[in-house]
Design a protein around this motif. Structure first.
Motif, PDB file in Angstrom:
ATOM      1  N   VAL A   3     125.018  47.406  75.621  1.00  0.00           N
ATOM      2  CA  VAL A   3     124.480  48.385  74.679  1.00  0.00           C
ATOM      3  C   VAL A   3     124.209  49.677  75.436  1.00  0.00           C
ATOM      4  O   VAL A   3     123.644  49.643  76.525  1.00  0.00           O
ATOM      5  N   LEU A  61     126.674  45.038  57.612  1.00  0.00           N
ATOM      6  CA  LEU A  61     125.420  45.296  58.319  1.00  0.00           C
ATOM      7  C   LEU A  61     125.376  44.591  59.661  1.00  0.00           C
ATOM      8  O   LEU A  61     124.511  44.866  60.484  1.00  0.00           O
ATOM      9  N   PRO A  63     128.199  44.287  62.029  1.00  0.00           N
ATOM     10  CA  PRO A  63     129.539  44.445  62.598  1.00  0.00           C
ATOM     11  C   PRO A  63     129.568  43.832  63.989  1.00  0.00           C
ATOM     12  O   PRO A  63     128.511  43.643  64.613  1.00  0.00           O
ATOM     13  N   ASP A  64     130.729  43.523  64.489  1.00  0.00           N
ATOM     14  CA  ASP A  64     130.798  43.013  65.862  1.00  0.00           C
ATOM     15  C   ASP A  64     130.283  44.076  66.837  1.00  0.00           C
ATOM     16  O   ASP A  64     129.500  43.780  67.732  1.00  0.00           O
ATOM     17  N   GLY A  66     128.445  47.933  67.307  1.00  0.00           N
ATOM     18  CA  GLY A  66     127.526  48.778  66.558  1.00  0.00           C
ATOM     19  C   GLY A  66     127.981  50.221  66.404  1.00  0.00           C
ATOM     20  O   GLY A  66     128.878  50.697  67.102  1.00  0.00           O
ATOM     21  N   GLY A  68     125.753  52.724  66.774  1.00  0.00           N
ATOM     22  CA  GLY A  68     124.807  53.560  67.512  1.00  0.00           C
ATOM     23  C   GLY A  68     123.573  53.837  66.672  1.00  0.00           C
ATOM     24  O   GLY A  68     123.610  53.790  65.439  1.00  0.00           O
ATOM     25  N   ALA A  72     123.350  54.757  62.556  1.00  0.00           N
ATOM     26  CA  ALA A  72     122.832  53.701  61.685  1.00  0.00           C
ATOM     27  C   ALA A  72     121.585  54.184  60.940  1.00  0.00           C
ATOM     28  O   ALA A  72     121.430  53.938  59.738  1.00  0.00           O
TER      29      ALA A  72
ATOM     30  N   PHE B 344     123.754  35.253  68.163  1.00  0.00           N
ATOM     31  CA  PHE B 344     124.368  36.555  68.408  1.00  0.00           C
ATOM     32  C   PHE B 344     125.224  36.563  69.680  1.00  0.00           C
ATOM     33  O   PHE B 344     126.005  37.486  69.898  1.00  0.00           O
ATOM     34  N   ALA B 426     118.139  45.630  59.577  1.00  0.00           N
ATOM     35  CA  ALA B 426     119.495  46.032  59.199  1.00  0.00           C
ATOM     36  C   ALA B 426     119.947  47.239  60.019  1.00  0.00           C
ATOM     37  O   ALA B 426     121.103  47.303  60.462  1.00  0.00           O
ATOM     38  N   VAL B 427     119.048  48.192  60.219  1.00  0.00           N
ATOM     39  CA  VAL B 427     119.408  49.358  61.034  1.00  0.00           C
ATOM     40  C   VAL B 427     119.734  48.914  62.462  1.00  0.00           C
ATOM     41  O   VAL B 427     120.714  49.370  63.065  1.00  0.00           O
ATOM     42  N   LEU B 429     120.810  45.949  63.506  1.00  0.00           N
ATOM     43  CA  LEU B 429     122.074  45.204  63.540  1.00  0.00           C
ATOM     44  C   LEU B 429     123.257  46.161  63.435  1.00  0.00           C
ATOM     45  O   LEU B 429     124.263  46.022  64.133  1.00  0.00           O
ATOM     46  N   LYS B 430     123.116  47.139  62.548  1.00  0.00           N
ATOM     47  CA  LYS B 430     124.179  48.129  62.347  1.00  0.00           C
ATOM     48  C   LYS B 430     124.333  49.012  63.596  1.00  0.00           C
ATOM     49  O   LYS B 430     125.445  49.395  63.965  1.00  0.00           O
ATOM     50  N   ALA B 431     123.219  49.333  64.240  1.00  0.00           N
ATOM     51  CA  ALA B 431     123.260  50.222  65.403  1.00  0.00           C
ATOM     52  C   ALA B 431     123.863  49.525  66.617  1.00  0.00           C
ATOM     53  O   ALA B 431     124.679  50.101  67.336  1.00  0.00           O
ATOM     54  N   LEU B 432     123.453  48.292  66.862  1.00  0.00           N
ATOM     55  CA  LEU B 432     123.876  47.603  68.084  1.00  0.00           C
ATOM     56  C   LEU B 432     125.064  46.674  67.861  1.00  0.00           C
ATOM     57  O   LEU B 432     125.797  46.367  68.808  1.00  0.00           O
ATOM     58  N   GLY B 433     125.227  46.225  66.634  1.00  0.00           N
ATOM     59  CA  GLY B 433     126.283  45.259  66.365  1.00  0.00           C
ATOM     60  C   GLY B 433     125.898  43.877  66.885  1.00  0.00           C
ATOM     61  O   GLY B 433     124.952  43.733  67.670  1.00  0.00           O
ATOM     62  N   ARG B 434     126.645  42.882  66.453  1.00  0.00           N
ATOM     63  CA  ARG B 434     126.350  41.520  66.898  1.00  0.00           C
ATOM     64  C   ARG B 434     126.472  41.401  68.409  1.00  0.00           C
ATOM     65  O   ARG B 434     125.657  40.779  69.080  1.00  0.00           O
ATOM     66  N   ARG B 435     127.498  42.050  68.964  1.00  0.00           N
ATOM     67  CA  ARG B 435     127.689  41.930  70.417  1.00  0.00           C
ATOM     68  C   ARG B 435     126.593  42.656  71.192  1.00  0.00           C
ATOM     69  O   ARG B 435     126.224  42.230  72.288  1.00  0.00           O
ATOM     70  N   GLY B 436     126.091  43.736  70.622  1.00  0.00           N
ATOM     71  CA  GLY B 436     125.006  44.465  71.290  1.00  0.00           C
ATOM     72  C   GLY B 436     123.735  43.635  71.351  1.00  0.00           C
ATOM     73  O   GLY B 436     123.071  43.559  72.391  1.00  0.00           O
ATOM     74  N   ILE B 437     123.388  43.007  70.227  1.00  0.00           N
ATOM     75  CA  ILE B 437     122.209  42.136  70.230  1.00  0.00           C
ATOM     76  C   ILE B 437     122.466  40.968  71.189  1.00  0.00           C
ATOM     77  O   ILE B 437     121.590  40.565  71.958  1.00  0.00           O
ATOM     78  N   ASP B 439     124.243  40.980  73.804  1.00  0.00           N
ATOM     79  CA  ASP B 439     124.090  41.473  75.180  1.00  0.00           C
ATOM     80  C   ASP B 439     122.614  41.452  75.590  1.00  0.00           C
ATOM     81  O   ASP B 439     122.275  41.034  76.707  1.00  0.00           O
ATOM     82  N   LEU B 440     121.733  41.884  74.684  1.00  0.00           N
ATOM     83  CA  LEU B 440     120.298  41.867  75.025  1.00  0.00           C
ATOM     84  C   LEU B 440     119.795  40.433  75.189  1.00  0.00           C
ATOM     85  O   LEU B 440     118.960  40.148  76.053  1.00  0.00           O
TER      86      LEU B 440
END
Lengths: 536, 536
Positions: A3, A61, A63-64, A66, A68, A72, B344, B426-427, B429-437, B439-440
């Motif tokens: 991220v 909501l 997506p694979d 994000g 940003g 968002a 995730f 929702a914001v 999830l949309k901002a980071l995406g599934r892969r971003g979450i 990663d955390l």
């Protein structure tokens, strides 16, 4: 995928505010643009149109990868605002759905950023102290005559006694807790004395003594047998305590047909028989009918009254009902989620006479109190009344920690993790003062009186009755229920106004629940003009 | 006293953002100053010192006349921040108490400002559409094999079926709802078929068909008799439905000693017998012991498992437990409040094999999900499974309104008024995406592994076991329980670190629950150094 650092920034710590500032700017811009997109109290087009827009702008909501943080926020917040039913618009007046004060919304940001959790001191040191102070000041407003023990700094978190209140998610949870406390008090009374109840409604003077008896004040033992189901001080739980004796007579609730639906739902949730519902053709409980209902019942009873009904804002006759509860040995709960805010008003407080004779009182500052959701309260005359909620979990309130001085907070809610909803309310109370909140209450009641005047003066509208609080029921003269319902739906679908509905013995009415202290006569006249345009 | 206009400004509408901007600036400044005042993970001095400070700076919270918005915000927010246990500090690691992401906290401001309430469409048009989309995307992550009906725009609010989830205040409410749904399913099964249950744990393939049967899919009728207690389509309620038959055998819950305390509290709340608690000396449920417990019980049973225990982050053996539930005809719930976030992560998802065979799954995005409280979820394989929560209140979901296309949202929660907690999630999830979450999640699990390595390499510390999730149990070698507890309290009182505690069959351990994805090896080494300083 790693991220980007800016998107993964935290809200807390010394760095948090620096990360928040640009993101908040994006949110404020999106709120403004969304409100401009909407250009009215709610979006036009009805549910299907709104659903299509939300899907088109926001899905997926999850997506694979994000979009940003700023993208968002900009997209979703603008969509939310454009598709809101905004109670800050004077023509959004259907429900007990208030427009929050900016100061309260701003304060709530600090709760989000720091994320204290109110279930243990080591997650919320100052927040839990603040909650303890604020809830006791609010509870003292409800129970001004209940004795308060002199406070010392070291009883802040766990007071010996005196008026107290729990934070809840709203009137529904407050009512549920009131029924739960009554259920447990009934068990205690049976276990200890075999009595129906140790006392009826609380007389104003000797309030604490009686409430203490009712809630298990005869000693710690009976409460302890009811409460925590994982009583082992440490480690695995091998011996669950016995199930509640099924043969004991269950608590019966007596409420009016005007009571909030949450009373019925609480009975179902808590495994109690459905409430005995006393008809309220006049909109409020009739003491003679209540007397008859109480006379017919045997075993423990909870009488619930409403100070500010959902349909019409009416107040049940609290002094007479308190007398009846006392006479019949029933416990007494008042749902003042709507009307309780009159306590802030020097002009209108007297309408709540009798409130302080209740065992439990539901309040709700996200109605007349102008808080963002959630800001419910359940007030009791004494902290000891809350003992049935005592609960133990070694990782949160181990005996040795409690003995060493760490406050035990787990009995302050049925939730575990819990947001400090007190913060926004405490900031608002401190900012405006009791008289300032009272002024907003007075203004809103005055607006309702103005709307009633306008309806009475209108040639094609009829008024159900003069408002007690801020709810005005009215309708076009001579139309049937289906027309009333259709007018409401048309105003919604057109995006012109959000009005509610109330079913009464005289049929269906349009309901304006005014909660906007800034609504003026022009706004209200325009609201009636909108309705007028749809009279067939 | 009239409130100054600026103090009474609303947060919504087109004017709201203009009113909010300077107030938010005051909040951010106070958060910064408060964090500087604190200069560590929590304030020094312990409960009494914090209480004295809060009282001195904040009382009275309900003065007759207010201090004004900026003064109140500056004082209370600074006090809150200075007295916080801030999870953004890597040395604040006691509980499942996460540091929220800035993007999530910023999004939450929009919920506060617009104040949508999720109990009816006309209070939350876009917010309810957004919730419907987001919850179904999250539920599909839990139940990837449950059939989904093709979506059309007009089923957004009230889907025909497919994986679904309810928003809750946290794991505690999710577990409570899971027990409630099991209680109602048990009643339905008895009423309709006399069976113990219509089916055991859900096989991965034919998931929906069975879950449908369990939750009352045999027809709408049995559900209707259980649900809404105010069934009259309009007006007063004269005939409450009969109380639940007291002679029917109650649902029995079987859980591990490692289960969250909320399972026990839910049984008490819902009027059910205390759970049968299976010992877990190894930290997780032993299938043989569960088999024995299920064999001994007759009547409807709910087996609950934990994916991420509070004490050690351990995962119960879900596939074996799902098999047992199916074999014994028991319903199966998994509390994945902590571990559910592995969904995730591409690297760690496989640890949750078997999760999709549950009837109900607790998730919680205010743990590994980095949301401000509240962000709980209860996921089910199909919307129909939620039917027991259907509820009616004429002012919110009258039959004619529902027939005319207004969505019926009251069955989506036991609360009535309800904040759109989905927005911040929702914001994010949309901002980071599934892969971003993901990663955390991966980073935080890696931090826990690093801490375990450091403990193993330390000459004076012992490790309880390698971490599964992000909880690391450790203690000085050779000390007794009282010393472990005292070290924790000393670190708290000094304001140096917030560590938790876990009682196990091998005694008391210090618990580090790592939830900060930015904690690095240096932070973790320093945490151990702090502990080392208190070894007697």
């Amino acid at each position: 995928m790693p991220v980007p650092a800016a998107d993964a920034a935290l809200a807390g710590g010394i760095e948090g505010p620096r990360a928040l500032r640009p993101l908040l700017s994006t949110v404020l811009d999106a709120l403004t643009t969304g409100a401009e997109d909407r250009a009215g109290p709610l979006p036009a087009g009805g549910p299907d149109a709104v659903a299509r827009t939300v899907r088109a702008t926001c899905a997926p909501l999850l997506p694979d990868d994000g979009d940003g943080a700023h993208a968002a926020l900009a997209t979703l917040v603008r969509t939310l605002a454009a598709g809101a039913a905004d109670p800050a618009d004077p023509h959004c007046a259907a429900h007990l759905h208030c427009p929050p004060l900016a100061v309260a919304a701003a304060a709530d940001l600090a709760a989000s950023a720091l994320n204290p959790s109110m279930d243990s001191w080591d997650q919320a040191p100052a927040a839990s102290a603040l909650e303890a102070l604020a809830t006791r000041e609010l509870a003292a407003l409800v129970f001004p005559h209940a004795p308060r023990r002199a406070r010392t700094p070291d009883d802040t978190y766990a007071p010996a006694d005196g008026p107290d209140a729990l934070l809840t998610t709203g009137g529904t949870e407050s009512n549920q807790l009131a029924v739960l406390l009554a259920r447990e008090a009934a068990r205690t009374a049976r276990h200890t004395t075999g009595e129906r109840y140790a006392g009826g409604a609380r007389p104003a003077a000797a309030a604490r003594a009686r409430a203490g008896r009712v809630a298990g004040g005869a000693g710690a033992a009976p409460v302890a047998t009811l409460a925590p189901l994982i009583g082992a001080p440490r480690g695995p739980v091998d011996e669950p305590p016995p199930a509640p004796a099924p043969e004991a007579p269950a608590l019966r609730i007596v409420c009016g047909a005007n009571a909030h639906h949450s009373i019925h739902r609480a009975a179902w949730l808590l495994g109690l028989p459905a409430p005995v519902t006393v008809p309220t053709p006049g909109g409020v409980l009739d003491p003679a009918a209540v007397d008859a209902a109480l006379t017919r019942l045997h075993g423990p009873v909870l009488l619930t009254a409403t100070a500010g009904t959902t349909d019409s804002g009416a107040l049940d006759p609290l002094p007479a009902l308190a007398d009846l509860a006392a006479r019949h040995g029933a416990r007494f709960h008042v749902d003042a989620a709507y009307g309780g805010a009159l306590l802030f008003s020097d002009a209108h407080r007297a309408l709540l006479a009798g409130l302080d004779r209740a065992h439990t009182v539901t309040l709700d500052l996200h109605k007349l109190g102008w808080q963002p959701v959630a800001a419910g309260l359940l007030a009791v005359p004494g902290t000891a009344d809350l003992a049935p909620l005592d609960h133990r979990a070694d990782y949160l309130n181990a005996d040795d920690d409690t003995e060493a001085g760490l406050p035990d907070l787990l009995g302050r809610s049925l939730r575990t993790t819990r947001r400090p909803d007190i913060l926004k309310a405490a900031v608002t109370l401190k900012a405006l003062g009791r008289r300032g909140i009272g002024d907003l209450v007075d203004r809103t009641l005055a607006a309702a009186a103005t709307l009633a005047d306008l309806v009475e003066d209108h040639p094609h509208l009829e008024l159900h009755s003069r408002p007690t609080l801020t709810t005005v029921l009215f309708r076009p003269t001579g139309v049937d229920d289906a027309t009333v319902a259709a007018i409401r739906r048309t105003l919604l679908a057109d995006g012109h106004a959000v009005l509610g509905r109330a079913a009464t013995p005289t049929g269906l009415w349009l309901k304006a629940t005014l909660l906007n202290p800034h609504a003026d006569a022009g706004d209200l006249a325009h609201l009636l003009k909108l309705v007028e345009g749809h009279i067939p």
